[in-house]
Design a protein around this motif. Structure first.
Motif, short mmCIF file in Angstrom:
data_model
loop_
_atom_site.label_atom_id
_atom_site.label_comp_id
_atom_site.label_asym_id
_atom_site.label_seq_id
_atom_site.Cartn_x
_atom_site.Cartn_y
_atom_site.Cartn_z
N TYR A 31 0.82 -1.22 0.00
CA TYR A 31 0.00 0.00 0.00
C TYR A 31 0.85 1.26 0.00
N LYS A 32 1.91 1.25 0.78
CA LYS A 32 2.74 2.45 0.85
C LYS A 32 3.36 2.77 -0.52
N LEU A 33 3.82 1.70 -1.18
CA LEU A 33 4.39 1.91 -2.51
C LEU A 33 3.33 2.50 -3.44
N ARG A 34 2.15 1.91 -3.36
CA ARG A 34 1.04 2.33 -4.21
C ARG A 34 0.68 3.80 -3.94
N GLU A 35 0.59 4.14 -2.65
CA GLU A 35 0.26 5.53 -2.26
C GLU A 35 1.24 6.52 -2.84
N HIS A 36 2.49 6.09 -2.98
CA HIS A 36 3.50 7.01 -3.51
C HIS A 36 3.65 6.90 -5.01
#
Ligand code: ATP
Ligand code: MG
Length: 484
Positions: A31-36
């Motif tokens: 998710y963090k990768l996706r958010e960025h």
């Protein structure tokens, strides 16, 4: 390679993976990768095992973020490997491995990266959120970008005989999928829409229970011969068949397995035999022709029957190890080696005894000779060999009831492994009273600190060691003498 394969997307409702099956840390990273704004896929064994309803061993993530970008994004991130090309995101009890899409891979290097990483190559965990990249990091990033710009198709560096030596280039998701080993290992689970992306026909092979290389198996096994061992590992672990062309290629190329380095072959063989289906895997290895080049001396010995019987103890030892692993009892590498090669080593010990060496020295010499035989193909680390020697030596010691120095025996590093070895031997030839039980109880008493625990004389005597006789002799020689 299979570059003409159609990309297939299996939407969320049409496959069995849901976020709840993933490790929460894995989900956090995705998710963090996706958010960025990065692409983030779960990949490899995790996806394969979830689709098969098995519990994955670990969760690997693949992304278009570069290692340096990952370092900026995750404060609990360590870049690892020879060229810091992999990121480990550390959590309390789990490490999520994050790799940047690659166009091809030097698998030997990948294996080394995945295994123990030398301390000097790891970076300290930052206490504070990661700072701006250093000049060196910036340069590395620029270099990566340049490489990507000039990258027209995978510039794989191969040796004359086609083995992949080195690559340096990050790639596209599709390139990353096709550089993987088997179709069932190359599926992506996309956190953006919970779909599965299949570039290589992996879903169909998963349904049909097939291990198939991506692309021409002759080429893929030439690039990295360890993939042949991996084919057997996955077939055995998943109960799959090896697809016909893949199998034929193993048959044709099994003799090239030794092009992989002996330390890597040791790691792969160990994984193969310690996954809980060692016996079946051992049979598959022998059948495929991969066993002989790995263990030429041992294989020749196996082919010679002893007293007209095949050496059945090897298979039984591996079955016993499988059973232990199945019960959740760990089997260490030295124990596995002692079990598997026990009968072979005992024969060597007997030869050295015939030459006049005392028991301990004969065992030392046998293990040293064994290590020498193996070194050119499968190199067993020294500390493991020392432990194997101790396991064998302690079998003599177990035969003597402890007297006053029993504590020393229990305190030996190899005690637990040696005791398990004894258990296997007792299962093979059940004694009237179990020595292993006796030593187990003795060790438990020591652990509880029962200093004055009555020395279980009756038990010890019943456990049929040579001690009983020796004691009587000594008593006769030194009646009323000082204790030994
Ligand atoms: P396991 O459950 O045993 O960990 P795995 O499939 O995850 O199985 P790993 O050794 O952890 O196997 O490797 C992760 C992934 O990396 C594989 O699924 C595969 O896609 C890729 N890979 C690993 N080794 C190779 C190799 N030698 N050649 C090509 N791809 C490889
Ligand atoms: Mg894995």
């Amino acid at each position: 390679m299979n570059t003409n394969m159609e990309k297939v997307i299996i939407p969320r409702g049409e496959h069995s993976i849901s976020r709840s099956l993933l490790s929460p840390n894995g989900v956090k990273v995705l998710y963090k990768l996706r958010e960025h704004g990065f692409i983030a896929y779960l990949v490899g064994g995790g996806v394969r095992d979830l689709l098969l309803g098995r519990e994955p061993k670990d969760f690997d993530v693949v992304t278009d973020a570069t290692p340096n970008q990952l370092k900026k994004l995750f404060r609990n991130c360590r870049l690892i490997g020879r060229r810091f090309r992999l990121a480990h995101i550390h959590f309390h009890d789990e490490i999520i491995e994050v790799a940047t899409f690659r166009s091809t891979v030097d698998a030997a290097e990948a294996a080394q990266e995945a295994e123990a990483v030398p301390e000097e190559m790891t970076e300290a965990l930052p206490e504070e959120p990661a700072e701006a990249p250093s000049e060196a990091e910036q340069l590395a990033d620029d270099r990566d970008r340049r490489r990507r710009r000039h990258h027209h198709g995978p510039p794989i560096l191969k040796s004359e005989d086609g083995m992949v030596l080195r690559d340096n280039v990050f790639g596209t998701p599709e390139e990353d999928a096709v550089r993987r080993d088997f179709t069932v290992n190359a599926l992506f689970y996309n956190i953006a829409d919970f779909s599965i992306i299949d570039h290589v026909g992996g879903m169909e092979d998963l349904r049909n229970g097939l291990i198939r290389t991506i692309g021409d198996p002759m080429v893929r096994f030439t690039e990295d011969p360890v993939r042949m061992i991996r084919a057997i590992r996955f077939a055995s672990m998943l109960g799959f068949n090896i697809e016909a062309r893949t199998e034929a290629a193993i048959e044709a190329l099994c003799g090239t397995i030794n092009k992989a380095t002996p330390p890597r072959l040791y790691e792969e063989v160990l994984k193969l035999l310690l996954m809980g289906a060692g016996e079946r895997t051992y049979q598959m290895m022998r059948h495929s022709g991969l066993f002989e080049p790995l263990f030429p001396h041992f294989d020749a010995w196996l082919s010679r029957e002893s007293d007209c019987y095949p050496h059945a103890r090897v298979g039984k030892a591996l079955e016993w190890a499988d059973d232990q692993i199945g019960q959740g009892i760990p089997v260490t590498p030295p124990l596995l080696i002692a079990l598997m090669f026990g009968e072979y080593l005992e024969e060597k010990v007997a030869q050295f005894r015939d030459e006049g060496l005392p028991p301990q020295q004969a065992t030392d010499a046998a293990v040293a000779a064994f290590a020498g035989e193996l070194a050119p193909t499968v190199s067993v680390p020294n500390r493991v060999l020392v432990a194997v020697r101790d396991i064998l030596n302690m079998q003599h010691r177990f035969q003597k009831t402890p007297g006053r120095n029993g504590r020393g025996v229990v305190a030996r590093l190899a005690f637990r492994d040696a005791l398990q070895y004894l258990r296997f031997m007792e299962q093979l030839t059940p004694p009237k009273r179990s020595l292993a039980d006796w030593w187990e109880r003795f060790a438990a008493q020591q652990a509880e600190g029962v200093e004055s625990a009555p020395l279980p004389k009756g038990e010890a005597a019943a456990a049929e060691g040579p001690k009983k006789k020796r004691r009587r002799k000594r008593r006769r020689r030194k009646p009323g003498g000082a204790p030994e």
